[in-house]
Design an enzyme around this catalytic site. Sequence first.
Site, PDB file in Angstrom:
ATOM      1  N   ASP A 133       0.840  -1.204   0.000  1.00  0.00           N
ATOM      2  CA  ASP A 133       0.000   0.000   0.000  1.00  0.00           C
ATOM      3  C   ASP A 133       0.870   1.246   0.000  1.00  0.00           C
ATOM      4  O   ASP A 133       1.823   1.336   0.784  1.00  0.00           O
ATOM      5  CB  ASP A 133      -0.847  -0.013   1.279  1.00  0.00           C
ATOM      6  CG  ASP A 133      -2.256   0.500   1.069  1.00  0.00           C
ATOM      7  OD1 ASP A 133      -2.574   0.940  -0.052  1.00  0.00           O
ATOM      8  OD2 ASP A 133      -3.038   0.433   2.032  1.00  0.00           O
TER       9      ASP A 133
ATOM     10  N   GLU B 100     -14.550   0.180  -1.668  1.00  0.00           N
ATOM     11  CA  GLU B 100     -14.816   0.092  -0.221  1.00  0.00           C
ATOM     12  C   GLU B 100     -16.070   0.859   0.185  1.00  0.00           C
ATOM     13  O   GLU B 100     -16.255   2.026  -0.201  1.00  0.00           O
ATOM     14  CB  GLU B 100     -13.591   0.631   0.558  1.00  0.00           C
ATOM     15  CG  GLU B 100     -13.794   0.585   2.060  1.00  0.00           C
ATOM     16  CD  GLU B 100     -12.511   0.730   2.870  1.00  0.00           C
ATOM     17  OE1 GLU B 100     -11.408   0.766   2.268  1.00  0.00           O
ATOM     18  OE2 GLU B 100     -12.620   0.803   4.105  1.00  0.00           O
TER      19      GLU B 100
ATOM     20  N   LYS C 199      -0.724  -0.445  -4.334  1.00  0.00           N
ATOM     21  CA  LYS C 199      -2.108   0.036  -4.322  1.00  0.00           C
ATOM     22  C   LYS C 199      -2.097   1.494  -3.900  1.00  0.00           C
ATOM     23  O   LYS C 199      -1.306   1.877  -3.034  1.00  0.00           O
ATOM     24  CB  LYS C 199      -2.952  -0.784  -3.348  1.00  0.00           C
ATOM     25  CG  LYS C 199      -4.362  -0.222  -3.148  1.00  0.00           C
ATOM     26  CD  LYS C 199      -5.231  -1.123  -2.328  1.00  0.00           C
ATOM     27  CE  LYS C 199      -5.161  -0.881  -0.837  1.00  0.00           C
ATOM     28  NZ  LYS C 199      -5.528   0.483  -0.413  1.00  0.00           N
TER      29      LYS C 199
END
Length: 284
Positions: free
Chosen positions: A86, A185, A116
């Site tokens: 991440d 999300e 990401k």
Amino acid sequence: MSEKKVTILDVQQSKEEKRKLVMITAYDYPFGLLADEAGVDIVLVGDSVGMVVMGLEGTVAVTMEHMIHHIKAVVRGCKGPLIIGDMPFMSYNTSVREAIHNAGRLMKEGGCEAVKLEGGVDFAPTIQAIVKAGIPVQGHIGLTPQTASALGGFKMQGRDASAAKQIIDDAIALQDAGVFSIILEAVPAPLGKLVTEAVKVPVIGIGAGPDVDGQVLVTHDMIGLFEKFVPKFVKQYTQIRPIILEALAAYKKEVREMAFPGPEHSFTMPEEALQQLKKMVDFS
Ligand code: KIV
């Protein structure tokens, strides 16, 4: 151990093959090993490490150094799943050049296979440049924890039609920029389905309902290790805290009562050597 190495191509093809992707987070060597043995497809070394491991209030304070440290540990234990690192807040937000540099660091120094980053349409040019530099990118839209305060907190996104349409536009922009998959999300389940239908790349949901191409959960949430708050979309598959607490309480009791260590956990030495030693250290 996983039977084979999961590749970016495997992830891309999963959508056409209608194979649901299984993704979890890991932050250290033991959980890297566990994820490997469980045979999940993708392991994300998420910046959620800031909250569930480091005890921070959010993910904003997580640094590149934190991420590289944790990615390295996971990589040592996790051989089969695709490992994604991440990108922390402000490691890709200030300039495209810095974004490429930092994405490269996560791969070169951390050892992950992809990165990401959070953001929609506005981040498409950055993503395009990172992909062009040869680094596979996974997008993250809907609720983006790094900018949660600007979104009104950790809340469901895409409540009205125009906000929902923006999320679909974000997904298409990320696809056009070259992401190999997208995390979606905290959106209504019908929007999860529409986003999934709108793009050819796999959409991996976390609180986006069942009609997506795969699911991701924060491991510490789903095993009941982090209970400061449990989002609605988390299913706790076990409650690990009471088990750990029980072990710690038993250890404490046995140490206090001198029941631990017993002979089976103690080393011995030859009687002759002991007698010699006692003469050498006569404390009387
Ligand atoms: O950091 C993280 O763990 C994440 C997941 C919530 C997808 O971004």
